[in-house]
Design a protein around this motif. Structure first.
Motif, PDB file in Angstrom:
ATOM      1  N   ILE A 189       0.781  -1.266   0.063  1.00 14.15           N
ATOM      2  CA  ILE A 189      -0.117  -0.067  -0.062  1.00 14.15           C
ATOM      3  C   ILE A 189       0.826   1.108  -0.087  1.00 14.15           C
ATOM      4  CG2 ILE A 189      -1.620   1.177   1.396  1.00 14.15           C
ATOM      5  CD1 ILE A 189      -2.890  -1.484   2.227  1.00 14.15           C
ATOM      6  N   ALA A 190       1.878   1.300   0.675  1.00 14.09           N
ATOM      7  CA  ALA A 190       2.581   2.517   0.964  1.00 14.09           C
ATOM      8  C   ALA A 190       3.360   2.750  -0.603  1.00 14.09           C
ATOM      9  CB  ALA A 190       3.912   2.118   1.914  1.00 14.09           C
ATOM     10  N   ALA A 191       4.070   1.784  -1.117  1.00 14.83           N
ATOM     11  CA  ALA A 191       4.479   1.907  -2.522  1.00 14.83           C
ATOM     12  C   ALA A 191       3.445   2.273  -3.230  1.00 14.83           C
ATOM     13  CB  ALA A 191       5.272   0.550  -2.893  1.00 14.83           C
ATOM     14  N   ARG A 192       2.211   1.769  -3.271  1.00 16.49           N
ATOM     15  CA  ARG A 192       1.192   2.062  -4.393  1.00 16.49           C
ATOM     16  C   ARG A 192       0.963   3.588  -4.096  1.00 16.49           C
ATOM     17  NH1 ARG A 192      -3.955  -1.586  -4.156  1.00 16.49           N
ATOM     18  NH2 ARG A 192      -4.422  -0.358  -2.453  1.00 16.49           N
ATOM     19  N   ALA A 193       0.748   3.882  -3.036  1.00 14.30           N
ATOM     20  CA  ALA A 193       0.445   5.437  -2.763  1.00 14.30           C
ATOM     21  C   ALA A 193       1.534   6.341  -3.359  1.00 14.30           C
ATOM     22  CB  ALA A 193       0.367   5.636  -1.275  1.00 14.30           C
ATOM     23  N   LEU A 194       2.878   6.144  -3.163  1.00 15.35           N
ATOM     24  CA  LEU A 194       3.828   6.864  -3.855  1.00 15.35           C
ATOM     25  C   LEU A 194       3.708   7.060  -5.211  1.00 15.35           C
ATOM     26  CD1 LEU A 194       7.092   5.698  -1.703  1.00 15.35           C
ATOM     27  CD2 LEU A 194       5.635   7.778  -1.480  1.00 15.35           C
ATOM     28  N   VAL A 195       3.143   5.993  -5.820  1.00 14.92           N
ATOM     29  CA  VAL A 195       3.224   5.936  -7.336  1.00 14.92           C
ATOM     30  C   VAL A 195       1.777   6.555  -7.708  1.00 14.92           C
ATOM     31  CG1 VAL A 195       2.957   4.542  -9.391  1.00 14.92           C
ATOM     32  CG2 VAL A 195       4.568   3.960  -7.585  1.00 14.92           C
ATOM     33  N   THR A 196       0.709   6.250  -7.087  1.00 20.30           N
ATOM     34  CA  THR A 196      -0.620   6.673  -7.391  1.00 20.30           C
ATOM     35  C   THR A 196      -1.291   7.911  -6.713  1.00 20.30           C
ATOM     36  OG1 THR A 196      -1.718   5.242  -6.044  1.00 20.30           O
ATOM     37  CG2 THR A 196      -1.153   4.251  -8.295  1.00 20.30           C
ATOM     38  N   GLY A 197      -0.544   8.288  -5.611  1.00 18.82           N
ATOM     39  CA  GLY A 197      -1.174   9.301  -4.679  1.00 18.82           C
ATOM     40  C   GLY A 197      -2.489   8.880  -4.064  1.00 18.82           C
ATOM     41  N   SER A 198      -2.508   7.600  -4.039  1.00 18.15           N
ATOM     42  CA  SER A 198      -3.760   6.969  -3.487  1.00 18.15           C
ATOM     43  C   SER A 198      -3.618   5.777  -2.617  1.00 18.15           C
ATOM     44  CB  SER A 198      -5.008   6.721  -4.553  1.00 18.15           C
ATOM     45  OG  SER A 198      -6.024   5.849  -3.889  1.00 18.15           O
ATOM     46  N   THR A 199      -4.148   5.568  -1.414  1.00 17.21           N
ATOM     47  CA  THR A 199      -3.936   4.444  -0.566  1.00 17.21           C
ATOM     48  C   THR A 199      -5.191   3.651  -0.482  1.00 17.21           C
ATOM     49  OG1 THR A 199      -5.001   5.833   1.282  1.00 17.21           O
ATOM     50  CG2 THR A 199      -2.740   5.807   1.236  1.00 17.21           C
ATOM     51  N   ARG A 200      -6.019   4.088  -1.405  1.00 20.32           N
ATOM     52  CA  ARG A 200      -7.335   3.203  -1.576  1.00 20.32           C
ATOM     53  C   ARG A 200      -7.956   3.193  -0.343  1.00 20.32           C
ATOM     54  NH1 ARG A 200      -9.368   3.026  -6.573  1.00 20.32           N
ATOM     55  NH2 ARG A 200     -10.267   1.048  -6.150  1.00 20.32           N
ATOM     56  N   THR A 201      -8.023   4.101   0.573  1.00 21.31           N
ATOM     57  CA  THR A 201      -8.643   3.837   2.047  1.00 21.31           C
ATOM     58  C   THR A 201      -9.428   5.097   2.401  1.00 21.31           C
ATOM     59  OG1 THR A 201      -6.519   2.974   3.001  1.00 21.31           O
ATOM     60  CG2 THR A 201      -7.957   3.760   4.347  1.00 21.31           C
ATOM     61  N   ILE A 202     -10.682   4.785   2.874  1.00 22.92           N
ATOM     62  CA  ILE A 202     -11.680   5.635   3.451  1.00 22.92           C
ATOM     63  C   ILE A 202     -11.693   5.950   4.809  1.00 22.92           C
ATOM     64  CG2 ILE A 202     -14.056   6.591   3.508  1.00 22.92           C
ATOM     65  CD1 ILE A 202     -14.528   4.937   0.733  1.00 22.92           C
ATOM     66  N   GLY A 203     -11.499   7.111   5.359  1.00 25.21           N
ATOM     67  CA  GLY A 203     -11.678   6.858   6.916  1.00 25.21           C
ATOM     68  C   GLY A 203     -13.158   7.229   7.200  1.00 25.21           C
ATOM     69  N   LEU A 204     -13.510   6.696   8.480  1.00 22.80           N
ATOM     70  CA  LEU A 204     -14.775   6.670   8.974  1.00 22.80           C
ATOM     71  C   LEU A 204     -14.740   7.277  10.486  1.00 22.80           C
ATOM     72  CD1 LEU A 204     -17.729   6.514   9.041  1.00 22.80           C
ATOM     73  CD2 LEU A 204     -17.486   4.086   9.838  1.00 22.80           C
TER      74      LEU A 204
END
Length: 344
Positions: A58-73
């Motif tokens: 997830i961390a690496a993907r976030a660096l590449v895409t700018g997205s963690t695919r996570t929503i906070g509730l």
């Protein structure tokens, strides 16, 4: 099992690509929920991911895409059925959309606690935030926040300054009250939820509006706090009024848990439901069909509420203006309601 001295290599995306017989870019598109992937190709990639037990970094993907695919509730008072089911509905809808849900449960809906939770989500680089704001303090705190990611409100009971979605509380209360009036009851008594709950006020307003619309008397509201104990206390008070000769034949309670307490009190007082008093709740607890008698109630579709909440926050992430309709409630009629008793 790896030979002695050999450390197992971490799986990478190219391993999935090799097993599925596709390119590295195709695997990336599947993982990130890109729509331009043929269904059979997506299925092949997902099968390879499951077979290998691959977990995206997830961390690496976030660096590449700018997205963690996570929503906070962020939510408050999750011990009640409605908020808990709303959270489950949001989690299921987020997962179906390819997102995970990170949850922060506040003990108190103060502005400071709400701000801290939102700041923590921002630091975790979530893509969007959903706030479950059914109480006044939470709603007030939300109005003061302006985070750098989309923030939407779910299950609100009143007007909101930011994008929001909820169940039509007033409409549900009108269904309950109208059902009792249609059975010939002269009026309907009401046991409310907490005074600081927007949902409780919406249900009270719906009850009052339905009575006024047909010219029925509006009795004094009995205060409650969502608990069976509050419903039991209200039931004892109403039973005393009946013994004193007051015309009490129908009660609408702001939730099913209070209805459970009221049913117990009426039984203890020797009153028959629905022969002497008809009773309607709100929420449709899983246990409601097994109350004595089975409870007529207003059902909220929490799965649909979660779907629309996630749909709204995803639209905001894309910069789209979306205004989902409120989720309509349904009346579930069971044997706790019946015709008004004949007057002596």
């Amino acid at each position: 099992m790896e030979p002695d001295g050999v450390v197992a290599r971490a799986l990478v995306m190219s391993d999935v690509a090799a097993l599925a017989g596709v390119s590295h870019q195709t695997v990336s598109r599947v993982i990130n929920g890109h729509p331009n992937v043929a269904p059979h190709t997506r299925e092949r990639v997902e099968r390879a991911i499951a077979e290998l037990g691959y977990r995206p970094n997830i961390a690496a993907r976030a660096l590449v895409t700018g997205s963690t695919r996570t929503i906070g509730l962020v939510t408050v008072k999750i011990n009640q059925y409605g908020p808990a089911q709303t959270m489950l509905g949001l989690e299921n809808a987020a997962r179906a959309a390819g997102y995970s849900l990170s949850v922060s449960i506040l003990d108190d809906a103060t502005a400071a606690a709400m701000r801290e939770a939102v700041d923590t989500f921002v630091a975790q680089r979530v893509d969007g935030i959903v706030a479950l704001s059914t109480y006044d303090d939470a709603a007030e705190a939300l109005r003061a926040l302006d985070p750098p990611v989309p923030l939407v409100a779910v299950q609100v009971g009143g007007a909101e300054d930011r994008p929001a979605v909820g169940v039509e509380q007033e409409a549900g209360a009108r269904l309950a009250t109208g059902h009792l009036l249609a059975l010939g009851h002269r009026t309907v008594h009401h046991v409310s939820g907490p005074a600081d709950s927007q949902e409780a006020r919406g249900r009270m307003e719906g009850w009052r509006s339905e009575l006024l619309s047909v010219g029925a008397p509006v009795p004094e509201c009995l205060p409650g706090d969502w608990t069976p104990a509050a419903g039991h206390a209200a039931g004892r008070r109403l039973a005393a009024r009946i013994r004193a000769g007051e015309d009490v034949t129908a009660v609408f309670l702001a939730n099913d848990q209070m209805a459970l307490g009221l049913l117990a009190a009426l039984h203890e007082e020797g009153l028959d439901v629905p022969g002497d008093v008809s009773v309607v709740g709100f929420d449709d607890l899983p246990e409601a069909p097994y109350f004595t008698p089975p409870l007529t109630t207003v059902r909220q579709d929490f799965a649909e509420l979660g779907r629309r909440g996630v749909q709204l926050v995803l639209a905001r992430m894309k910069g789209e203006s979306l205004h989902p309709d409120p989720v309509p409630p349904d009346l579930v009629v069971r044997s706790s309601t019946g015709p008004a008793r004949a007057q002596a």
